[in-house]
Design an enzyme around this catalytic site. Structure first.
Site, mmCIF file in Angstrom:
data_model
loop_
_atom_site.group_PDB
_atom_site.id
_atom_site.type_symbol
_atom_site.label_atom_id
_atom_site.label_comp_id
_atom_site.label_asym_id
_atom_site.label_seq_id
_atom_site.Cartn_x
_atom_site.Cartn_y
_atom_site.Cartn_z
ATOM 1 N NE ARG A 287 -2.662 0.552 3.739
ATOM 2 C CZ ARG A 287 -3.171 0.980 4.673
ATOM 3 N NH1 ARG A 287 -4.009 0.813 4.320
ATOM 4 N NH2 ARG A 287 -2.510 0.551 5.615
ATOM 5 C CG ASP B 61 1.564 -3.512 9.256
ATOM 6 O OD1 ASP B 61 2.015 -5.235 9.355
ATOM 7 O OD2 ASP B 61 1.799 -2.803 8.375
ATOM 8 C CB THR C 235 -2.307 7.329 -3.636
ATOM 9 O OG1 THR C 235 -1.320 6.085 -3.693
ATOM 10 C CG2 THR C 235 -1.203 8.299 -3.951
ATOM 11 C CG ASP D 244 4.937 -4.418 10.827
ATOM 12 O OD1 ASP D 244 5.989 -4.616 9.793
ATOM 13 O OD2 ASP D 244 4.724 -2.788 10.908
#
Length: 209
Positions: A104, A200, A108, A203
């Site tokens: 990602r 996340d 944006t 992670d």
């Protein structure tokens, strides 16, 4: 329009609660993700076709039902989707595994492709596209776009945590795809993270943060 299945099984709810906690270690997080994926795919395969065959037990001949075919494909979205693969393969070890690499863009929030490798006969397989998180929906939509462009037709999407925004985007882009989620959360925040979410997933699976 494809259906959205939010699992209410107590084991799935319990294990999903554990992966949300900041105190859950990388090792435990990884194991829990694998276990939740296994439980989810078990439920999502209820409509697999069966055929009747005759076998011999130690007692007698009898007729039983077996899977009509084992033409399944698991397609994780890299990198976090890899954390769900082993749990699914424990139930369907003969499934083929493809890979779609997306990240990602931090500015944006749009998905960028860097890798796509699928089984050559993807068009005849029941496909499970998997990713722990369905946030904006951009990565899921793009991944399924890639699968369809290469001939994939019968597709389901599995994730652990989903935001309503991501579900809506995915349904609008791919109304033929059923969505299976362990938990549907409240919303996205200003950084496009799911609230309350779990942070996340990549992670936390790989211990990189």
């Amino acid at each position: 329009m494809g259906k959205v299945y939010v699992f209410d099984h107590p084991l799935i709810q319990h294990k999903t609660a554990l992966i949300r906690q900041t105190t859950t270690s990388t090792k435990d997080f990884r194991e829990l993700v694998k276990e939740i994926a296994m439980l989810m795919v078990y439920e999502s395969m209820r409509d697999l076709p069966l055929r009747e065959v005759e076998i011999e037990t130690p007692i007698c001949q009898t007729k039983v039902n077996v899977l009509e075919g084992e033409d399944l494909a698991i397609v994780p979205i890299l990198r976090a989707g890899l954390g769900m693969v082993d749990g699914i393969l424990q139930l369907v070890p003969n499934a083929k595994v493809g890979h779609i690499g997306l990240y990602r863009d931090p500015e944006t929030h749009e998905p960028v492709e860097y890798y796509c490798k699928l089984p050559h006969d993807i068009g005849k397989r029941q496909i499970f596209v998997i990713d722990p998180m369905l946030a904006t929906g951009g990565s899921a939509v793009a991944a399924i776009d890639f699968v369809k462009a290469r001939g994939g037709k019968n597709i389901k999407f599995l994730c652990l945590i989903a935001a309503p925004e991501g579900i809506d985007i995915l349904q609008n882009a791919h109304p033929d795809v059923d969505i299976f989620v362990a938990a549907k959360d409240e919303r996205l925040n200003e950084h496009a993270y799911i609230v309350p979410g779990l942070g996340d997933a990549g992670d936390r699976i790989f211990g990189t943060k």
